[in-house]
Write a protein that holds these residues in place. Structure first.
Motif, PDB file in Angstrom:
ATOM      1  N   GLU A 291       0.860  -1.185   0.000  1.00 34.14           N
ATOM      2  CA  GLU A 291       0.000   0.000   0.000  1.00 34.14           C
ATOM      3  C   GLU A 291       0.898   1.237   0.000  1.00 34.14           C
ATOM      4  N   GLY A 292       0.547   2.199  -0.832  1.00 37.42           N
ATOM      5  CA  GLY A 292       1.372   3.393  -0.949  1.00 37.42           C
ATOM      6  C   GLY A 292       2.239   3.388  -2.195  1.00 37.42           C
ATOM      7  N   ASP A 293       2.388   2.216  -2.814  1.00 34.79           N
ATOM      8  CA  ASP A 293       3.100   2.151  -4.095  1.00 34.79           C
ATOM      9  C   ASP A 293       2.160   2.661  -5.189  1.00 34.79           C
ATOM     10  N   VAL A 294       2.495   3.794  -5.762  1.00 31.99           N
ATOM     11  CA  VAL A 294       1.641   4.408  -6.781  1.00 31.99           C
ATOM     12  C   VAL A 294       2.407   4.492  -8.095  1.00 31.99           C
ATOM     13  N   LEU A 295       1.837   3.890  -9.121  1.00 33.84           N
ATOM     14  CA  LEU A 295       2.458   3.914 -10.442  1.00 33.84           C
ATOM     15  C   LEU A 295       2.213   5.248 -11.138  1.00 33.84           C
ATOM     16  N   PRO A 296       3.177   5.740 -11.866  1.00 26.99           N
ATOM     17  CA  PRO A 296       4.504   5.155 -12.136  1.00 26.99           C
ATOM     18  C   PRO A 296       5.607   5.821 -11.315  1.00 26.99           C
ATOM     19  N   SER A 297       5.355   5.977 -10.029  1.00 29.16           N
ATOM     20  CA  SER A 297       6.278   6.756  -9.188  1.00 29.16           C
ATOM     21  C   SER A 297       6.730   5.999  -7.950  1.00 29.16           C
ATOM     22  N   ILE A 298       7.013   4.702  -8.078  1.00 27.88           N
ATOM     23  CA  ILE A 298       7.518   3.933  -6.941  1.00 27.88           C
ATOM     24  C   ILE A 298       9.004   4.241  -6.800  1.00 27.88           C
ATOM     25  N   SER A 299       9.364   4.872  -5.712  1.00 28.00           N
ATOM     26  CA  SER A 299      10.679   5.499  -5.592  1.00 28.00           C
ATOM     27  C   SER A 299      11.845   4.518  -5.641  1.00 28.00           C
ATOM     28  N   ASP A 300      11.661   3.309  -5.102  1.00 31.91           N
ATOM     29  CA  ASP A 300      12.783   2.365  -5.094  1.00 31.91           C
ATOM     30  C   ASP A 300      12.754   1.419  -6.290  1.00 31.91           C
ATOM     31  N   PHE A 301      11.897   1.676  -7.274  1.00 37.71           N
ATOM     32  CA  PHE A 301      11.888   0.950  -8.536  1.00 37.71           C
ATOM     33  C   PHE A 301      12.531   1.835  -9.594  1.00 37.71           C
ATOM     34  N   SER A 302      13.166   1.204 -10.562  1.00 39.74           N
ATOM     35  CA  SER A 302      13.763   1.961 -11.655  1.00 39.74           C
ATOM     36  C   SER A 302      12.661   2.549 -12.534  1.00 39.74           C
ATOM     37  N   PRO A 303      12.987   3.564 -13.347  1.00 39.31           N
ATOM     38  CA  PRO A 303      11.987   4.097 -14.284  1.00 39.31           C
ATOM     39  C   PRO A 303      11.426   3.019 -15.198  1.00 39.31           C
ATOM     40  N   GLN A 304      12.293   2.077 -15.607  1.00 42.95           N
ATOM     41  CA  GLN A 304      11.826   0.999 -16.482  1.00 42.95           C
ATOM     42  C   GLN A 304      10.841   0.091 -15.753  1.00 42.95           C
ATOM     43  N   GLN A 305      11.125  -0.238 -14.492  1.00 43.37           N
ATOM     44  CA  GLN A 305      10.213  -1.085 -13.726  1.00 43.37           C
ATOM     45  C   GLN A 305       8.871  -0.398 -13.532  1.00 43.37           C
TER      46      GLN A 305
END
Length: 384
Positions: A291-305
């Motif tokens: 919860e709190g993971d909002v696409l496409p801005s998940i901070s610890d994921f790469s831009p590609q992910q």
């Protein structure tokens, strides 16, 4: 607006299917990351490496290492059919299954998401596969059923012992545990996996020399493998819908988006050999979504992910909004080898496109009439 949507719908499909570039692979190689699933070397590589008890080979499919062992036996026993596609069995198209399973294990998706038990926890039984995990239950039908289909087809030859799969502690009625049990409960699904392995065996029998397998056609093998793969997911998806409640909303959405994408991937007869699958998985999420993971801005994921996850979401929504028409259009386009070749080429070429804008496409979709009848009428001129 409709032509715009039609073009970009295909972009969604192709970019979503294989979000991997040559750069990503070189980065992966540079890190020295193992190309095999975790603990591959420790998995049973012979059927007699499993427990033999009361004249039965007993396999605990709720242990990661033993489930991995079923895959290892499948790969070892089918290796001779893929010698023309690379050394060390790297060209075997069954690699997609254990590599996906390894990704699930590595990212914590096989552990108990309800946290009621320590199954799969790093501080508990790490190798335990939880029956409460949506991912592990879905994977059962892509591990045990292919394995038992291979047993029935005769891939392992004449076995001295019967095979018995141990049941989980919960939901025992949702699974089957032997060739006879699965044959009686899910005969059509067993038929599809059996047909794939029977095809491999038939190429050996037809060949003038057993070492050449001259009648083997990779596209035919991919067709049969993907047909069975899609059937496994189609059977398991409604059965384990209630398990999504244990997941966060973002993770549950991702799981369903991923299952939807498989239908599009399958239509291209995408090759699931070792290298291609590793490339394919390079930008999958490295952890479970919370919860709190909002696409496409998940901070610890790469831009590609982030882009891949949003692309999967858009693809799923587009297919839903068209009443499944988007998939049918794609399958029609992929109905010939020439079409599939173009589809696979599109995947390779468009994967690295920096112009792809899933956010813009998603916003456009929300303002378009995508009900199947109207979409079919307006798009029919573009189908042929």
């Amino acid at each position: 607006m409709q032509p715009y949507f039609g073009i970009h719908a295909l972009l969604i499909v192709t970019v979503t299917l294989s979000p991997v570039t040559a750069t990503a692979q070189s980065e992966k190689d540079a890190t020295g990351e193992d190309v095999y699933p975790p603990l591959w070397d420790l998995a049973p590589e012979n059927l007699l490496d499993f427990l033999v008890k009361d004249n039965k080979i007993v396999i605990n499919a709720w242990n990661y290492q033993e489930r991995l062992g079923m895959y290892k036996n499948l790969l070892n026993s089918s290796a001779k059919y893929f010698t023309a596609f690379g050394s060390q069995n790297f060209g075997n198209i069954l690699w997609g299954l254990p590599l996906q399973h390894g990704w699930q294990f590595r990212t914590g998706r096989l552990a108990d998401p309800s946290s009621v038990t320590s199954c799969g926890d790093e501080d508990g039984d790490l190798l335990c596969i939880s029956v409460r995990s949506w991912w592990s239950c879905m994977n059962y039908y892509l591990a045990v059923i292919p394995f038992l289909g291979a047993v029935e087809a005769g891939l392992f030859g004449q076995l001295q012992y019967e095979i018995e799969i141990l049941p989980p502690e919960e939901r025992r009625a949702d699974f089957c545990y032997s060739v006879a049990d699965c044959r009686s409960r899910i005969p059509k699904l067993m038929d599809k996996w059996k047909a794939y392995f029977e095809y491999l065996l038939s190429t050996e029998h037809k060949a003038m020399s057993p070492a050449t397998f001259s009648s083997f056609k990779l596209d035919d093998a991919l067709h049969l493998m993907w047909r069975a793969h899609v059937a496994s997911i189609a059977y398991a998806l409604p059965r384990f819908q209630d398990s999504l409640k244990y997941l966060s909303d973002p993770e549950a959405n991702f799981g369903e988006d991923w299952a939807n994408a498989v239908d599009f991937i399958a239509a291209t007869h995408f090759s699931t050999d070792l290298q291609t699958t590793n490339n394919f998985q390079a930008f999958l999420p490295p952890r479970m979504l919370v919860e709190g993971d909002v696409l496409p801005s998940i901070s610890d994921f790469s831009p590609q992910q982030n882009r891949v996850l949003l692309s999967l979401r858009v693809l799923h929504k587009a297919n839903q909004l068209t009443g499944g028409l988007l998939l049918k259009l794609w399958q029609k386009a992929m109905s010939t080898e020439a079409g599939r070749k173009i589809g696979r080429k599109l995947i390779e070429d468009l994967a690295s496109s920096q112009k792809f804008d899933p956010v813009g496409i998603y916003n456009d979709l929300k303002g378009v009439d995508l009900t199947a009848p109207s979409f079919l009428r307006k798009s029919s001129s573009n189908i042929d």
